[in-house]
Design an enzyme around this catalytic site. Structure first.
Site, PDB file in Angstrom:
ATOM      1  CB  VAL A   1      -0.972   0.014   1.205  1.00  0.00           C
ATOM      2  CG1 VAL A   1      -2.083  -1.019   1.019  1.00  0.00           C
ATOM      3  CG2 VAL A   1      -0.221  -0.205   2.521  1.00  0.00           C
ATOM      4  CG  ASP A   2       4.335   1.186  -2.395  1.00  0.00           C
ATOM      5  OD1 ASP A   2       3.445   0.336  -2.616  1.00  0.00           O
ATOM      6  OD2 ASP A   2       5.115   1.577  -3.262  1.00  0.00           O
TER       7      ASP A   2
ATOM      8  CG  ASP B   1     -10.183  -9.286 -10.071  1.00  0.00           C
ATOM      9  OD1 ASP B   1     -10.814  -8.298  -9.657  1.00  0.00           O
ATOM     10  OD2 ASP B   1      -9.039  -9.574  -9.687  1.00  0.00           O
TER      11      ASP B   1
ATOM     12  NE  ARG C   1     -12.935 -11.528   0.761  1.00  0.00           N
ATOM     13  CZ  ARG C   1     -11.732 -10.984   0.637  1.00  0.00           C
ATOM     14  NH1 ARG C   1     -10.652 -11.740   0.673  1.00  0.00           N
ATOM     15  NH2 ARG C   1     -11.597  -9.685   0.475  1.00  0.00           N
TER      16      ARG C   1
HETATM   17  C1  EPZ Z   1      -8.321  -4.056  -6.801  1.00  0.00           C
HETATM   18  O1  EPZ Z   1      -7.356  -4.410  -5.846  1.00  0.00           O
HETATM   19  C2  EPZ Z   1      -9.396  -5.128  -6.702  1.00  0.00           C
HETATM   20  N1  EPZ Z   1      -9.959  -5.137  -5.350  1.00  0.00           N
HETATM   21  C3  EPZ Z   1      -8.801  -6.500  -7.013  1.00  0.00           C
HETATM   22  O2  EPZ Z   1      -9.886  -7.440  -7.018  1.00  0.00           O
HETATM   23  C4  EPZ Z   1      -8.173  -6.467  -8.398  1.00  0.00           C
HETATM   24  O3  EPZ Z   1      -7.543  -7.709  -8.639  1.00  0.00           O
HETATM   25  C5  EPZ Z   1      -7.145  -5.322  -8.479  1.00  0.00           C
HETATM   26  O4  EPZ Z   1      -7.768  -4.073  -8.129  1.00  0.00           O
HETATM   27  C6  EPZ Z   1      -6.546  -5.184  -9.863  1.00  0.00           C
HETATM   28  O5  EPZ Z   1      -7.559  -4.929 -10.787  1.00  0.00           O
HETATM   29  C7  EPZ Z   1     -10.904  -4.239  -5.028  1.00  0.00           C
HETATM   30  O6  EPZ Z   1     -11.291  -3.412  -5.836  1.00  0.00           O
HETATM   31  C8  EPZ Z   1     -11.449  -4.304  -3.630  1.00  0.00           C
HETATM   32  P1  EPZ Z   1      -4.209  -2.510  -7.279  1.00  0.00           P
HETATM   33  P2  EPZ Z   1      -6.182  -3.338  -5.463  1.00  0.00           P
HETATM   34  O7  EPZ Z   1      -3.804  -1.538  -6.227  1.00  0.00           O
HETATM   35  O8  EPZ Z   1      -6.720  -1.970  -5.521  1.00  0.00           O
HETATM   36  C9  EPZ Z   1       0.471  -2.755  -7.081  1.00  0.00           C
HETATM   37  C10 EPZ Z   1     -11.079  -9.335  -6.367  1.00  0.00           C
HETATM   38  O9  EPZ Z   1     -10.856 -10.515  -6.676  1.00  0.00           O
HETATM   39  N2  EPZ Z   1       0.411  -1.797  -5.970  1.00  0.00           N
HETATM   40  O10 EPZ Z   1      -4.871  -2.013  -8.522  1.00  0.00           O
HETATM   41  O11 EPZ Z   1      -5.551  -3.792  -4.202  1.00  0.00           O
HETATM   42  C11 EPZ Z   1      -0.086  -4.115  -6.707  1.00  0.00           C
HETATM   43  O12 EPZ Z   1       0.895  -4.882  -6.054  1.00  0.00           O
HETATM   44  C12 EPZ Z   1      -9.920  -8.438  -6.002  1.00  0.00           C
HETATM   45  O13 EPZ Z   1     -12.206  -8.792  -6.355  1.00  0.00           O
HETATM   46  C13 EPZ Z   1       1.600  -1.278  -5.447  1.00  0.00           C
HETATM   47  O14 EPZ Z   1       2.694  -1.616  -5.903  1.00  0.00           O
HETATM   48  O15 EPZ Z   1      -5.167  -3.583  -6.654  1.00  0.00           O
HETATM   49  C14 EPZ Z   1      -0.480  -4.695  -8.043  1.00  0.00           C
HETATM   50  O16 EPZ Z   1       0.650  -5.281  -8.657  1.00  0.00           O
HETATM   51  C15 EPZ Z   1      -8.615  -9.200  -5.881  1.00  0.00           C
HETATM   52  N3  EPZ Z   1       1.537  -0.387  -4.421  1.00  0.00           N
HETATM   53  C16 EPZ Z   1      -0.888  -3.465  -8.850  1.00  0.00           C
HETATM   54  O17 EPZ Z   1      -0.398  -2.324  -8.120  1.00  0.00           O
HETATM   55  C17 EPZ Z   1       0.341   0.030  -3.902  1.00  0.00           C
HETATM   56  O18 EPZ Z   1       0.339   0.870  -2.974  1.00  0.00           O
HETATM   57  C18 EPZ Z   1      -2.391  -3.314  -8.974  1.00  0.00           C
HETATM   58  O19 EPZ Z   1      -2.945  -3.392  -7.671  1.00  0.00           O
HETATM   59  C19 EPZ Z   1      -0.855  -0.496  -4.444  1.00  0.00           C
HETATM   60  C20 EPZ Z   1      -0.791  -1.400  -5.486  1.00  0.00           C
END
Ligand code: EPZ
Length: 439
Positions: free
Chosen positions: A125-126, A312, A404
């Site tokens: 969450v950086d 997803d 969920r």
């Molecule tokens: C959202 O998660 C969704 N969850 C996920 O769905 C979905 O897989 C994901 O977006 C990608 O589309 C919800 O909406 C509640 P991201 P989120 O931040 O927001 C990196 C489901 O099955 N990142 O878009 O957590 C991360 O590691 C769930 O319904 C950082 O590096 O995903 C990833 O590689 C699972 N630093 C990329 O960004 C950060 O601070 C995308 O993650 C945040 C993210």
């Protein structure tokens, strides 16, 4: 604990209904905290994640009433008495981290537990933290909690570039920036429909936001937002899951109707890949008709941020590849190790090999029923799809993962011709004890 028992192979016919979007409902609920007063959100699915998030919100003194039968959530955020999101709740659901932006935006401070681990990852969450710092928050980490404070009691606004683009971070920065003193810019912002619909809700509450659906979002902070009555959008991932189910198990030539669908939310990449398999779609007003082909062509996919192929839906696509002519590949460019379902599918006979962030799947493989274990939300639904295709009985264990994100899945599938039931079981009983118990 519950399991789903699927008897295959099954034939999908008739109609299925898509519920409200889980990943849009959560930010919509968080956004209501920004406005003193009573807001309502309709078309909310009855899911564990929704009830978990309601519990997180209630810790702050916000009243949250969920009417499951009506799909309506009523949120009274008149009085915020506490600005904390506790570990025991945040660890259950990562999206609880939206409380960071919501509480900073409403109260100028927040104490939010770091989310902790996930079935795949890392999921840092950086970007959320650096983004609110760019808007004028100080952030400390104490005993697993993020302690954020707006200097002077109110965020000043600021610009921040997301690398990589992040749905959650975009949502948190929209929450934090909407009531900042000055303007904010989010660069490389997420363009997912979840973000666009959430931003539209904030605008109805009085926020001044432009650029939704593009990679640059501009926010002009306002002093206060007003409560809203808002309708949530349909769940695009549920829609994509049922489209894949119809392509796998539909009667060739006989369309399966999926109601409550917004095809615009799937993204062109998914729709093009789907029709390239030979499955056909007919888009109507609020529905999509899917017709399975005589033979599925193997179409390899690579996931990406919207409008790319949704990560997803990659587990579900793997089942499609296993029943297609030829070999195919799934490459996940968003999460590099989201393949916990593959070892379980090996128990059903799938011919798939994981190499790094790719899985190669040999097509037209006969699957047979087995007991399999859910590991996360989307992996578990891929096991149900496999059970619908396999010969024999498949028991998908630990369906709390599935609960969920899929509302009434067994009822929706059995209503469209699949032999699937929910049964409770004792995870720790030995097979002998299990037989004696059921005798
Ligand atoms: C959202 O998660 C969704 N969850 C996920 O769905 C979905 O897989 C994901 O977006 C990608 O589309 C919800 O909406 C509640 P991201 P989120 O931040 O927001 C990196 C489901 O099955 N990142 O878009 O957590 C991360 O590691 C769930 O319904 C950082 O590096 O995903 C990833 O590689 C699972 N630093 C990329 O960004 C950060 O601070 C995308 O993650 C945040 C993210």
């Amino acid at each position: 604990m519950d399991k789903l028992v699927v008897k295959g192979p099954g034939r999908l016919a008739g109609t299925m209904n898509v519920s409200g979007s889980k990943n849009t409902a959560l930010p919509l609920m968080a956004g209501a905290i920004l406005a003193p007063g009573i807001s309502t959100i309709s078309n909310i699915p009855s899911l564990r994640d929704i009830s978990t998030f309601a519990r997180v919100m209630r810790v702050t003194g916000t009243r949250v009433d969920i009417d499951d039968s009506a799909g309506l959530v009523t949120i009274d955020a008149t009085n915020i008495e506490d600005t904390v999101a506790p570990y025991e709740l945040v660890k259950r659901m990562r999206a609880s981290f939206y409380m960071l932006g919501a509480l900073l935006g409403r109260c100028g401070e927040a104490k939010v537990s770091l989310p902790g681990g996930c079935a795949w990852g890392p999921r840092p969450v950086d970007l959320h933290i650096k983004g609110v710092q760019a808007m004028g928050a100080t952030v400390d980490l104490e005993q697993g909690y993020v302690i954020a404070k707006a200097v002077g009691g109110r965020l000043k606004g600021g610009s921040f570039r997301l690398e990589p683009s992040s749905v959650g971070a975009t949502i948190n920065l929209l929450l934090a920036g909407s009531t900042a003193r000055g303007g904010s810019r989010i660069e490389n912002a997420a363009m997912e429909p979840d973000v666009v619909v959430f931003g539209e809700c904030l605008r109805e509450m009085g926020a001044r936001i432009s650029g939704l659906g593009t990679s640059t979002i501009e926010i002009e902070g306002v002093d206060e937002l007003k409560p809203v009555d808002f309708a949530n959008c349909p769940d695009r991932i549920e829609l994509g899951t049922y489209m894949i189910a119809a392509a796998l198990c539909g009667e060739p030539g006989s369309p399966v109707r999926i109601n409550g669908a917004d095809d615009r939310h799937l993204g062109k990449v998914f729709v093009d890949a789907f029709t390239a398999t030979g499955a056909s779609i007919e888009v109507g007003d609020n529905y999509i008709d899917v017709t399975a082909p005589e033979k599925l062509s193997s179409v390899s996919i690579e996931t990406g941020i919207y409008p790319g192929f949704p990560t997803d839906l990659q587990a579900q696509w793997t089942i499609l590849l296993s029943q297609s002519e030829g070999n195919g590949k799934v490459v996940d460019k968003v999460y590099h190790d989201r393949f916990k379902h593959i070892p379980e599918l090996h128990r059903m006979g799938i011919n798939a090999i994981v190499v790094g962030n790719e899985v190669v799947v040999q097509g037209k493989t006969k699957l047979t029923g087995a007991q399999v274990m859910s590991t996360d939300l989307r992996a578990s639904v891929s096991l149900v799809l496999a059970g619908m295709v396999a010969s024999g009985t498949t028991e998908v264990l630990r369906v709390y993962h599935l609960d969920r994100g899929y509302e009434n899945l067994e009822n929706k599938l059995s209503g469209a011709g699949i032999d699937i039931t929910r049964e409770s079981y004792d995870e720790w009983a030995s097979p002998v004890e299990e037989r004696q118990m059921s005798a």
